[in-house]
Design an enzyme around this catalytic site. Sequence first.
Site, PDB file in Angstrom:
ATOM      1  CG  HIS A  60      29.628  43.830  18.030  1.00  0.00           C
ATOM      2  ND1 HIS A  60      29.731  43.217  16.800  1.00  0.00           N
ATOM      3  CD2 HIS A  60      30.477  43.163  18.852  1.00  0.00           C
ATOM      4  CE1 HIS A  60      30.593  42.218  16.871  1.00  0.00           C
ATOM      5  NE2 HIS A  60      31.067  42.166  18.106  1.00  0.00           N
TER       6      HIS A  60
ATOM      7  CB  THR B 232      10.916  29.065   6.916  1.00  0.00           C
ATOM      8  OG1 THR B 232      10.368  30.349   6.569  1.00  0.00           O
ATOM      9  CG2 THR B 232      10.433  28.019   5.924  1.00  0.00           C
TER      10      THR B 232
ATOM     11  CB  CYS C  20       5.991  31.776   9.936  1.00  0.00           C
ATOM     12  SG  CYS C  20       7.603  32.195   9.250  1.00  0.00           S
TER      13      CYS C  20
ATOM     14  CG  ASP D 267       2.299  31.406   9.812  1.00  0.00           C
ATOM     15  OD1 ASP D 267       2.693  30.479  10.570  1.00  0.00           O
ATOM     16  OD2 ASP D 267       2.671  31.526   8.635  1.00  0.00           O
TER      17      ASP D 267
ATOM     18  CG  HIS E 284      28.550  39.561  17.014  1.00  0.00           C
ATOM     19  ND1 HIS E 284      29.370  38.957  16.082  1.00  0.00           N
ATOM     20  CD2 HIS E 284      29.151  39.378  18.220  1.00  0.00           C
ATOM     21  CE1 HIS E 284      30.423  38.444  16.691  1.00  0.00           C
ATOM     22  NE2 HIS E 284      30.315  38.670  18.000  1.00  0.00           N
TER      23      HIS E 284
HETATM   24  C1  RB5 Z   1       2.716  29.311   5.464  1.00  0.00           C
HETATM   25  O1  RB5 Z   1       2.357  28.177   4.768  1.00  0.00           O
HETATM   26  C2  RB5 Z   1       4.201  29.616   5.282  1.00  0.00           C
HETATM   27  O2  RB5 Z   1       4.430  30.120   4.019  1.00  0.00           O
HETATM   28  C3  RB5 Z   1       4.672  30.572   6.338  1.00  0.00           C
HETATM   29  O3  RB5 Z   1       4.426  29.995   7.582  1.00  0.00           O
HETATM   30  C4  RB5 Z   1       6.126  30.950   6.362  1.00  0.00           C
HETATM   31  O4  RB5 Z   1       6.951  29.826   6.330  1.00  0.00           O
HETATM   32  C5  RB5 Z   1       6.577  31.994   5.450  1.00  0.00           C
HETATM   33  O5  RB5 Z   1       7.739  32.419   5.486  1.00  0.00           O
END
Ligand code: RB5
Length: 147
Positions: free
Chosen positions: A139, A72, A70, A8, A103
């Site tokens: 596994h 996180t 993204c 994203d 695993h």
């Molecule tokens: C976008 O701002 C953020 O929410 C997205 O990149 C992501 O971290 C969601 O899990």
Amino acid sequence: MRIAVGNDHAAMEGPPPLFKPEIVRYLREQGHTVVDCGTNSAESVDYPDQAQAVCDTLLAGEADAGLLMCGTGIGMSIAANRNPGIRAAVCVTPDMARLSREHNNANVLCFGKRILSLQESLRIIDVWLATPFSEGERHVRRVCKMG
Ligand code: RB5
């Protein structure tokens, strides 16, 4: 290896060097074929759309592995794991990357631009791509239970 890459806007936010293009460039330098599932601008998009494009590419046999980025890595992994046959793992250390392959036979690696540095991400990608599934009996059994 054919690698489907999706992200994203978080992976396109500055300052340079921008995550997404640097990672794509790195993969190509390593000899991989990148299937770019977008996005390629910093304009806000909804991460489930890019996650789905990567999963569709993988499940259609048009890629061997997927990378999703993204902020996180969490949103991408939640979205990707809704697809039967997709095993998406959020990794923040090289050990997690290795174990997600050995695993869990993860076929999609997720990570966050707002969590890891570019160098940390490249190290995690290297380890993840280089590590095979262990094929250990326990596994295989556990992965099979997930369908
Ligand atoms: C976008 O701002 C953020 O929410 C997205 O990149 C992501 O971290 C969601 O899990």
